[in-house]
Write an enzyme that holds these catalytic residues in place. Structure first.
Site, PDB file in Angstrom:
ATOM      1  CB  CYS A 119      26.799 -34.959  -0.205  1.00 23.66           C
ATOM      2  SG  CYS A 119      27.544 -33.377   0.221  1.00 23.66           S
ATOM      3  CG  HIS A 257      23.703 -35.881   2.135  1.00 26.86           C
ATOM      4  ND1 HIS A 257      24.706 -35.998   3.064  1.00 26.86           N
ATOM      5  CD2 HIS A 257      23.814 -34.615   1.621  1.00 26.86           C
ATOM      6  CE1 HIS A 257      25.387 -34.865   3.119  1.00 26.86           C
ATOM      7  NE2 HIS A 257      24.871 -34.017   2.255  1.00 26.86           N
ATOM      8  CG  ASN A 287      26.377 -31.663   4.629  1.00 29.03           C
ATOM      9  OD1 ASN A 287      27.003 -32.694   4.387  1.00 29.03           O
ATOM     10  ND2 ASN A 287      25.727 -31.002   3.688  1.00 29.03           N
TER      11      ASN A 287
HETATM   12  N1  COA Z   1      23.206 -17.013  10.827  1.00 26.49           N
HETATM   13  C1  COA Z   1      22.303 -16.041  10.823  1.00 26.49           C
HETATM   14  N2  COA Z   1      21.750 -15.550   9.706  1.00 26.49           N
HETATM   15  C2  COA Z   1      22.154 -16.096   8.542  1.00 26.49           C
HETATM   16  C3  COA Z   1      23.095 -17.125   8.477  1.00 26.49           C
HETATM   17  C4  COA Z   1      23.627 -17.579   9.689  1.00 26.49           C
HETATM   18  N3  COA Z   1      24.536 -18.573   9.748  1.00 26.49           N
HETATM   19  N4  COA Z   1      23.275 -17.469   7.192  1.00 26.49           N
HETATM   20  C5  COA Z   1      22.469 -16.674   6.450  1.00 26.49           C
HETATM   21  N5  COA Z   1      21.793 -15.844   7.275  1.00 26.49           N
HETATM   22  C6  COA Z   1      20.822 -14.836   6.910  1.00 26.49           C
HETATM   23  C7  COA Z   1      21.048 -14.251   5.526  1.00 26.49           C
HETATM   24  O1  COA Z   1      22.025 -13.228   5.562  1.00 26.49           O
HETATM   25  C8  COA Z   1      19.682 -13.735   5.187  1.00 26.49           C
HETATM   26  O2  COA Z   1      19.492 -12.506   5.824  1.00 26.49           O
HETATM   27  P1  COA Z   1      18.651 -11.313   5.104  1.00 26.49           P
HETATM   28  O3  COA Z   1      17.263 -11.885   4.924  1.00 26.49           O
HETATM   29  O4  COA Z   1      18.741 -10.212   6.083  1.00 26.49           O
HETATM   30  O5  COA Z   1      19.366 -11.057   3.805  1.00 26.49           O
HETATM   31  C9  COA Z   1      18.746 -14.736   5.857  1.00 26.49           C
HETATM   32  O6  COA Z   1      19.525 -15.414   6.853  1.00 26.49           O
HETATM   33  C10 COA Z   1      18.179 -15.747   4.888  1.00 26.49           C
HETATM   34  O7  COA Z   1      19.256 -16.213   4.070  1.00 26.49           O
HETATM   35  P2  COA Z   1      19.066 -17.401   3.080  1.00 26.49           P
HETATM   36  O8  COA Z   1      20.385 -17.706   2.436  1.00 26.49           O
HETATM   37  O9  COA Z   1      17.885 -17.143   2.221  1.00 26.49           O
HETATM   38  O10 COA Z   1      18.724 -18.526   4.143  1.00 26.49           O
HETATM   39  P3  COA Z   1      18.063 -19.936   3.928  1.00 26.49           P
HETATM   40  O11 COA Z   1      16.810 -19.980   4.670  1.00 26.49           O
HETATM   41  O12 COA Z   1      18.056 -20.330   2.482  1.00 26.49           O
HETATM   42  O13 COA Z   1      19.091 -20.842   4.706  1.00 26.49           O
HETATM   43  C11 COA Z   1      20.791 -22.423   4.177  1.00 26.49           C
HETATM   44  C12 COA Z   1      20.422 -20.943   4.255  1.00 26.49           C
HETATM   45  C13 COA Z   1      22.204 -22.499   3.611  1.00 26.49           C
HETATM   46  C14 COA Z   1      20.759 -22.983   5.588  1.00 26.49           C
HETATM   47  C15 COA Z   1      19.777 -23.159   3.266  1.00 26.49           C
HETATM   48  O14 COA Z   1      19.626 -22.466   2.042  1.00 26.49           O
HETATM   49  C16 COA Z   1      20.196 -24.565   3.001  1.00 26.49           C
HETATM   50  O15 COA Z   1      20.299 -25.372   3.896  1.00 26.49           O
HETATM   51  N6  COA Z   1      20.398 -24.906   1.720  1.00 26.49           N
HETATM   52  C17 COA Z   1      20.856 -26.215   1.347  1.00 26.49           C
HETATM   53  C18 COA Z   1      22.342 -26.268   1.529  1.00 26.49           C
HETATM   54  C19 COA Z   1      22.842 -27.667   1.578  1.00 26.49           C
HETATM   55  O16 COA Z   1      22.265 -28.530   2.145  1.00 26.49           O
HETATM   56  N7  COA Z   1      24.023 -27.859   0.961  1.00 26.49           N
HETATM   57  C20 COA Z   1      24.675 -29.102   0.921  1.00 26.49           C
HETATM   58  C21 COA Z   1      23.960 -30.046   0.018  1.00 26.49           C
HETATM   59  S1  COA Z   1      24.822 -31.523  -0.101  1.00 26.49           S
END
Ligand code: COA
Length: 339
Positions: A119, A257, A287
């Protein structure tokens, strides 16, 4: 004008983009995996993303973005000396995407090379192009970035597949006196590689469970990447401002980004950059990895928010883990913010 200010450097003279026609909304995704529009918008800021057609690959997107760039700049294909393509989803291991773009657009005098900076591909590409042009090695370099991430998603992983989309962008980096780049930094933390990677063919990444992963798909530990991104980008933005002898309030635009609107909000809070001075492509494109920064810049150029002479801070970050950024005065040599 001081001697330093009059030194040869480089500018970004023009920008081109391409987005595939098909739109995938959050509601569409909710029919594919267990998720909801409400969850995706609240956790990421994404409403929809563009998806490449089955027959459309990264080289096609990059060719279209580069054609748009050359048309806008009024530059002939033969005037380009080097094509640097940044992508993490190339059509093939080789030939490179850059060589395919070079051929399709008839850039008969140009060299071609792909870079792999996930990215951060656009910011790394600008870093290299600025160096090559400022030092006099080249007069005109195309940095093109594009991704077809929809083709490498694991649709069983709902926390990842909802994030990514497809698109491409291209910039023309050209000699300018004085140069328009005020500062450029790169950085890496390879120890964080296991937090965000695309499964390989040759060797498992440390910690990857044996035999469970199809090759070629994106895996990530979203929480770790989130934490790393906020800390790294905030620190690096301050470093860039220091190098350019600028303060946050003097920036016209901050273009991180487009990974997640909450990462941008957290970086703005830590650095003091007002959120309303950020440009993002996250809401409409998701993204798009290397392509997200040009896809954020293009609409702002089109509607007049981003004007030549304005001071812009770009920052890319992603898998590797790698990051890079620039502060530059936007547009060709001689343009000022108030013309
Ligand atoms: N829809 C609904 N629920 C979802 C889900 C979705 N698409 N994806 C995950 N969940 C749920 C999980 O199962 C979890 O449920 P639980 O609490 O019952 O176990 C809950 O949501 C929280 O999961 P978590 O992984 O802790 O969520 P988060 O708040 O960290 O959000 C991301 C997940 C991926 C959106 C977030 O971590 C993120 O944006 N990280 C950066 C990723 C990124 O930008 N990558 C590219 C960089 S270049």
């Amino acid at each position: 004008m001081t001697n330093a200010a009059a030194r040869r450097g480089a500018c970004v003279r023009a920008l081109g983009t391409y987005s595939p026609a098909a739109v995938r909304t959050n509601q569409d995704l909710a029919r594919m995996v267990e998720t909801s529009d409400e969850w995706i918008v609240r956790r990421t800021g994404i409403r929809e993303r563009r998806i490449a057609a089955e027959h459309e690959y990264t080289s096609d997107l990059c060719t279209a973005a580069t054609r748009d760039l050359l048309d806008r700049a009024g530059v002939a294909p033969d005037d380009v000396e080097l094509v640097i393509a940044g992508t993490t989803t190339p059509d093939y291991a080789f030939p490179s995407v850059a060589a395919m773009v070079q051929d399709r657009l008839g850039m008969t005098r140009a060299g071609a090379v792909d870079i792999q900076a996930t990215c951060a591909g656009f910011a790394y590409g600008l870093h290299l192009a600025n160096g090559l042009v400022s030092s006099g090695v080249h007069e005109r370099v195309v940095v093109v970035v594009g991704e077809t991430l929809s083709k490498v998603m694991d649709y069983a992983d709902r926390a990842t597949c909802i994030l990514f989309g497809d698109g491409a962008g291209a910039a023309l980096v050209e000699a300018a006196t004085p140069g328009r780049f005020r500062a450029s930094v790169v950085g890496a933390d390879g120890s964080g590689g296991p937090h965000l990677y695309r499964t390989g063919l040759s060797r498992r990444i440390e910690g990857e469970a044996a035999g469970t992963l199809a090759p070629g798909l994106v895996r990530q530990n979203g929480r770790e990447v989130f934490r790393w991104a906020v800390e790294t980008v905030s620190r690096s933005v301050c470093r860039l401002l220091e190098r350019a002898r600028l303060t946050a309030d003097t920036l016209d635009w901050f273009v991180p980004h487009s990974a997640n609107v909450r990462i941008t909000e957290a970086v703005c809070e830590r650095t003091g950059i007002p959120l309303d001075r950020t440009l993002s492509s996250i809401e409409r494109c998701g993204n798009t990895s290397a392509a997200s920064i040009p896809l954020a810049l293009a609409p702002a150029i089109a509607d007049g928010r981003l004007r030549p002479g304005q001071t812009v801070l770009l920052y890319g970050f992603g898998g590797g883990l790698v990051h890079a950024g620039q502060i530059l005065e936007w547009g060709p040599a001689g343009a000022t913010a108030h013309t």
